[in-house]
Design a protein around this motif. Structure first.
Motif, short mmCIF file in Angstrom:
data_model
loop_
_atom_site.label_atom_id
_atom_site.label_comp_id
_atom_site.label_asym_id
_atom_site.label_seq_id
_atom_site.Cartn_x
_atom_site.Cartn_y
_atom_site.Cartn_z
N THR A 72 17.32 0.44 53.95
CA THR A 72 16.89 0.60 55.34
C THR A 72 16.61 2.06 55.66
OG1 THR A 72 18.14 -1.35 56.03
CG2 THR A 72 17.53 0.23 57.75
N HIS B 283 12.68 3.52 56.59
CA HIS B 283 12.34 4.15 57.87
C HIS B 283 12.05 5.64 57.70
CE1 HIS B 283 12.83 0.84 60.68
NE2 HIS B 283 13.85 0.42 59.93
N GLU C 117 17.01 -0.21 63.96
CA GLU C 117 17.48 -0.57 62.63
C GLU C 117 17.92 0.67 61.86
OE1 GLU C 117 16.10 -3.59 59.06
OE2 GLU C 117 14.60 -2.19 59.86
N TYR C 118 17.15 1.74 61.97
CA TYR C 118 17.50 2.98 61.29
C TYR C 118 18.79 3.57 61.88
CZ TYR C 118 17.13 7.66 59.27
OH TYR C 118 17.39 8.82 58.58
#
Length: 319
Positions: free
Chosen positions: A160, A164, A174-175
């Motif tokens: 992840t 990103h 999410e990051y």
């Protein structure tokens, strides 16, 4: 809970203002403990735990460095303005304006540790002691150790982060969630995060000018003006009795702090076994005990008017 301040306000720094907070009597016999916060671009809030030292008889001075918190904000200033020497000059000015330049101890945390060490290199006559807490001696060392710590994260978290970062979507939820995994391991292991810690964390994002310019988008990517900065070759100049503090799970790993121990002649190193980057919050009772012990050693040294040999660090050796 932090003690209530006995005074707070601002002092002039050229055409700007530096905000300060005093707990206790800074004009009593004991030296004032001046707290130099991290970032760069953070605020004093997450270090308010140090007001407990005032209960033990040592006055404490917190301040917000220029660009954040209660000090003057300058969002239109660029990289040519935000230099290490600016913050070194601000610290020296604060000591003078508060009238404590002849009797003080510096406590520098994270970036503040480098700044405090830089001040100590000038060998000011009034500096009684130096505490460098959770602070790398160079940013190239910091970045190399960040790679080591990132490699220990779960594979899905690493994926992840990389995805990103390639897209430069650093503000993606999410990051940020993946970043939080790292923070919970290596920055503050108390869950939920303490209020004072959150306050400083949010202050950076309220005005990220200094942090983004000098550091970069986050802890992993020091791409700002500090990316090549190191004080390793200058550490020999420090003659002040020095206490090093770090956590077992600290993002400021032992590799990043070892140069302080190797090159400062009169030094002791305390490693907090249940802490990461914030032992003052994560093991607050032991932290206060260690700090008070160091301050008492400094007082005894002054009474005897001769250097006191400090103990060897827990788990570390010069050899």
């Amino acid at each position: 809970m932090p003690l209530e301040p006995s005074a707070k306000g601002t002092v002039p720094f050229g055409e700007y203002r530096t905000w300060y907070r005093i707990t206790g009597d800074i004009h009593a016999d004991r030296p004032a403990v001046v707290v130099v916060h991290g970032g760069p671009g953070s605020t004093h809030d997450y270090l308010l735990q140090l007001t407990e030292l005032a209960e033990q008889g040592w006055p404490v001075v917190h301040y917000d460095q220029l660009g954040n918190g209660g000090s003057t904000h300058l969002p239109n200033k660029g990289a040519e303005f935000w230099k290490v020497d600016l913050f070194a000059a601000e610290l020296a000015n604060l000591l003078s304006e508060l009238g404590i330049a002849d009797n003080y101890v510096l406590f520098g945390q994270s970036w503040g540790g480098l700044l405090a060490a830089k001040h100590a290199m000038t060998r000011p006559a009034g500096l009684r002691g130096l505490v460098v807490a959770n602070s790398p001696a160079s940013y190239p060392l910091w970045l190399s150790e960040m790679a080591v710590l990132r490699a220990q994260l779960p594979p899905d978290v690493q994926e992840t982060l990389l995805r990103h970062e390639a897209a430069e979507t650093f503000e993606s939820p999410e990051y940020l969630a993946a970043m939080r995994v790292f923070y919970d391991r290596h920055v503050c292991r108390i869950l939920p995060w303490p209020r004072d810690f959150l306050s400083s964390f949010m202050e950076i994002y309220n005005d990220p000018t200094v942090y983004y310019t000098m550091n970069g988008p986050n802890e992993f990517h020091v791409i700002g003006t500090l990316k090549d900065w190191s004080i390793i070759d200058e550490l020999d100049a420090i003659r002040t009795p020095t206490l090093l503090i770090s956590g077992k799970y600290d993002e400021a790993t032992p590799v990043t702090m070892q140069p302080y121990f190797d090159r400062i002649p009169n030094v002791r190193w305390e490693i907090f076994e249940n802490s990461s980057h914030c032992p003052h919050l994560e093991e607050s009772d032991r932290f206060t005990e260690v700090m008070v012990g160091f301050l008492k050693e400094l007082a005894q040294r002054d009474e005897l008017a001769q250097p006191t040999a400090l103990a060897q660090p827990v788990g570390e050796s010069r050899s």
